[in-house]
Write a protein that holds these residues in place. Structure first.
Motif, PDB file in Angstrom:
ATOM      1  N   ASN A  83       0.834  -1.212   0.000  1.00  0.00           N
ATOM      2  CA  ASN A  83       0.000   0.000   0.000  1.00  0.00           C
ATOM      3  C   ASN A  83       0.860   1.250   0.000  1.00  0.00           C
ATOM      4  N   ASN A  84       0.505   2.190  -0.868  1.00  0.00           N
ATOM      5  CA  ASN A  84       1.104   3.526  -0.811  1.00  0.00           C
ATOM      6  C   ASN A  84       0.453   4.290   0.335  1.00  0.00           C
ATOM      7  N   TRP A  85       1.149   5.284   0.863  1.00  0.00           N
ATOM      8  CA  TRP A  85       0.525   6.157   1.851  1.00  0.00           C
ATOM      9  C   TRP A  85      -0.579   6.948   1.164  1.00  0.00           C
ATOM     10  N   GLN A  86      -1.693   7.115   1.872  1.00  0.00           N
ATOM     11  CA  GLN A  86      -2.838   7.852   1.324  1.00  0.00           C
ATOM     12  C   GLN A  86      -2.599   9.356   1.395  1.00  0.00           C
ATOM     13  N   GLN A  87      -3.131  10.066   0.415  1.00  0.00           N
ATOM     14  CA  GLN A  87      -3.057  11.532   0.441  1.00  0.00           C
ATOM     15  C   GLN A  87      -3.841  12.041   1.630  1.00  0.00           C
ATOM     16  N   GLU A  88      -3.331  13.097   2.252  1.00  0.00           N
ATOM     17  CA  GLU A  88      -4.087  13.764   3.303  1.00  0.00           C
ATOM     18  C   GLU A  88      -3.626  15.210   3.400  1.00  0.00           C
ATOM     19  N   PRO A  89      -4.527  16.113   3.767  1.00  0.00           N
ATOM     20  CA  PRO A  89      -4.152  17.528   3.809  1.00  0.00           C
ATOM     21  C   PRO A  89      -3.117  17.806   4.896  1.00  0.00           C
ATOM     22  N   ILE A  90      -2.258  18.763   4.618  1.00  0.00           N
ATOM     23  CA  ILE A  90      -1.262  19.169   5.610  1.00  0.00           C
ATOM     24  C   ILE A  90      -1.783  20.442   6.259  1.00  0.00           C
ATOM     25  N   ASN A  91      -1.813  20.497   7.580  1.00  0.00           N
ATOM     26  CA  ASN A  91      -2.336  21.700   8.231  1.00  0.00           C
ATOM     27  C   ASN A  91      -1.703  21.891   9.601  1.00  0.00           C
ATOM     28  N   GLY A  92      -2.083  22.995  10.221  1.00  0.00           N
ATOM     29  CA  GLY A  92      -1.557  23.306  11.549  1.00  0.00           C
ATOM     30  C   GLY A  92      -0.048  23.523  11.497  1.00  0.00           C
ATOM     31  N   LYS A 124      15.393   5.337   7.636  1.00  0.00           N
ATOM     32  CA  LYS A 124      14.386   5.691   6.629  1.00  0.00           C
ATOM     33  C   LYS A 124      13.361   4.567   6.509  1.00  0.00           C
ATOM     34  N   LEU A 125      13.855   3.321   6.497  1.00  0.00           N
ATOM     35  CA  LEU A 125      12.958   2.173   6.349  1.00  0.00           C
ATOM     36  C   LEU A 125      12.022   2.027   7.538  1.00  0.00           C
ATOM     37  N   ARG A 126      12.512   2.360   8.728  1.00  0.00           N
ATOM     38  CA  ARG A 126      11.655   2.284   9.924  1.00  0.00           C
ATOM     39  C   ARG A 126      10.462   3.226   9.750  1.00  0.00           C
ATOM     40  N   LEU A 127      10.709   4.418   9.216  1.00  0.00           N
ATOM     41  CA  LEU A 127       9.623   5.375   8.979  1.00  0.00           C
ATOM     42  C   LEU A 127       8.740   4.922   7.812  1.00  0.00           C
ATOM     43  N   LEU A 128       9.361   4.376   6.771  1.00  0.00           N
ATOM     44  CA  LEU A 128       8.605   3.921   5.598  1.00  0.00           C
ATOM     45  C   LEU A 128       7.672   2.764   5.905  1.00  0.00           C
ATOM     46  N   ASN A 129       8.031   1.953   6.874  1.00  0.00           N
ATOM     47  CA  ASN A 129       7.214   0.779   7.197  1.00  0.00           C
ATOM     48  C   ASN A 129       5.984   1.121   8.039  1.00  0.00           C
ATOM     49  N   GLN A 130       5.791   2.403   8.312  1.00  0.00           N
ATOM     50  CA  GLN A 130       4.595   2.833   9.037  1.00  0.00           C
ATOM     51  C   GLN A 130       3.402   2.819   8.076  1.00  0.00           C
ATOM     52  N   PRO A 131       2.173   2.666   8.598  1.00  0.00           N
ATOM     53  CA  PRO A 131       0.998   2.604   7.714  1.00  0.00           C
ATOM     54  C   PRO A 131       0.633   3.939   7.060  1.00  0.00           C
ATOM     55  N   ASN A 132       1.173   5.054   7.601  1.00  0.00           N
ATOM     56  CA  ASN A 132       0.890   6.378   7.029  1.00  0.00           C
ATOM     57  C   ASN A 132       2.077   7.295   7.290  1.00  0.00           C
ATOM     58  N   CYS A 133       1.921   8.555   6.908  1.00  0.00           N
ATOM     59  CA  CYS A 133       3.042   9.502   6.977  1.00  0.00           C
ATOM     60  C   CYS A 133       3.183  10.208   8.323  1.00  0.00           C
ATOM     61  N   HIS A 134       2.334   9.916   9.310  1.00  0.00           N
ATOM     62  CA  HIS A 134       2.305  10.698  10.550  1.00  0.00           C
ATOM     63  C   HIS A 134       3.626  10.703  11.312  1.00  0.00           C
ATOM     64  N   ALA A 170       0.258  15.978   2.842  1.00  0.00           N
ATOM     65  CA  ALA A 170       1.188  15.537   3.889  1.00  0.00           C
ATOM     66  C   ALA A 170       2.000  14.319   3.459  1.00  0.00           C
ATOM     67  N   SER A 171       1.369  13.404   2.762  1.00  0.00           N
ATOM     68  CA  SER A 171       2.050  12.190   2.310  1.00  0.00           C
ATOM     69  C   SER A 171       3.144  12.528   1.296  1.00  0.00           C
ATOM     70  N   TRP A 172       2.828  13.386   0.334  1.00  0.00           N
ATOM     71  CA  TRP A 172       3.796  13.782  -0.692  1.00  0.00           C
ATOM     72  C   TRP A 172       4.988  14.483  -0.047  1.00  0.00           C
ATOM     73  N   VAL A 173       4.715  15.435   0.834  1.00  0.00           N
ATOM     74  CA  VAL A 173       5.775  16.205   1.493  1.00  0.00           C
ATOM     75  C   VAL A 173       6.654  15.279   2.348  1.00  0.00           C
ATOM     76  N   SER A 174       6.030  14.387   3.103  1.00  0.00           N
ATOM     77  CA  SER A 174       6.789  13.468   3.963  1.00  0.00           C
ATOM     78  C   SER A 174       7.727  12.583   3.150  1.00  0.00           C
ATOM     79  N   GLN A 175       7.221  12.065   2.035  1.00  0.00           N
ATOM     80  CA  GLN A 175       8.049  11.180   1.203  1.00  0.00           C
ATOM     81  C   GLN A 175       9.201  11.932   0.556  1.00  0.00           C
ATOM     82  N   ARG A 176       8.971  13.196   0.165  1.00  0.00           N
ATOM     83  CA  ARG A 176      10.078  13.962  -0.429  1.00  0.00           C
ATOM     84  C   ARG A 176      11.160  14.225   0.607  1.00  0.00           C
ATOM     85  N   TRP A 177      10.753  14.468   1.872  1.00  0.00           N
ATOM     86  CA  TRP A 177      11.749  14.653   2.924  1.00  0.00           C
ATOM     87  C   TRP A 177      12.552  13.372   3.141  1.00  0.00           C
ATOM     88  N   LEU A 178      11.896  12.229   3.130  1.00  0.00           N
ATOM     89  CA  LEU A 178      12.622  10.961   3.316  1.00  0.00           C
ATOM     90  C   LEU A 178      13.629  10.727   2.192  1.00  0.00           C
TER      91      LEU A 178
END
Length: 196
Positions: free
Chosen positions: A108-117, A167-177, A149-157
């Motif tokens: 599964n790819n990380w799902q798109q979600e709005p970035i806020n706050g 990096k892999l520890r973060l990538l293996n999470q179910p989402n970008c949080h 948020a998902s796009w931004v998080s992946q570009r940072w990784l």
């Protein structure tokens, strides 16, 4: 789940879905493998190199497509890849010509979600990072999704100088949080260190 055979490119860097990277191809075997991919004989998967293992790369990799190519000054081929789908490399075998062919399973790819706050800070910092790195910025041709948020998080990784295992520890999470929190803390600690 259905597995799929894919030609495997390994590199020191990370490529994730919707990310882009330009690499140089010199080896004649890999040039002919690129031709096979363009003729649709194989899908292409991009993985982070790994030594001392049965596989030539980490298990988590990204199916990608070639979106551009050009002849470089030294007569090697520059190709621009765009990540599409996260995959797990189940096995890989080396052909006689030295090219790796892998057996993959889609993840599964990380799902798109709005970035806020307060997380808007990591989006603004990424935009600033791209402005001071025009080679990276140029790969996206204004096709950036700084609101996702998902796009931004992946570009940072892709660009952060972290150990691959981190990096892999973060990538293996179910989402970008977790990645968002990690990058935000990094930016905040860097900002407070500069203020002394």
């Amino acid at each position: 789940m259905r597995t799929q055979e894919m030609a495997l490119l390994t590199h020191d860097t990370l490529l994730l879905p919707e990310g882009r990277i330009e690499i140089r191809v010199v080896d004649p075997a890999y040039l002919s493998m690129i031709a096979e991919v363009l003729k649709l004989h194989y899908q292409l998967v991009f993985g982070m190199s790994r030594a001392n293992n049965d596989l030539p790369c980490y298990e988590m990799a990204t199916q990608c497509e070639i979106i551009d190519f050009n002849l470089l000054d030294d007569d090697s081929l520059g190709i621009v890849l765009q990540g599409k789908q996260r995959v797990r490399i189940l096995s890989a075998a080396k052909r006689r010509d030295g090219v790796w062919i892998s057996r993959t399973l889609a993840c599964n790819n990380w799902q798109q979600e709005p970035i806020n706050g307060e997380f808007e800070l990591i989006s603004a910092a990424l935009e600033q990072f791209y402005q001071v790195n025009p080679d990276l910025f140029g790969l996206y041709d204004n096709d950036m999704h700084l609101e996702d948020a998902s796009w931004v998080s992946q570009r940072w990784l892709e660009v952060l100088p972290l150990y691959n295992k981190d990096k892999l520890r973060l990538l293996n999470q179910p989402n970008c949080h977790k990645t968002m929190h990690f990058v935000l803390e990094l930016i905040k600690s860097h900002a407070s260190a500069k203020s002394y």
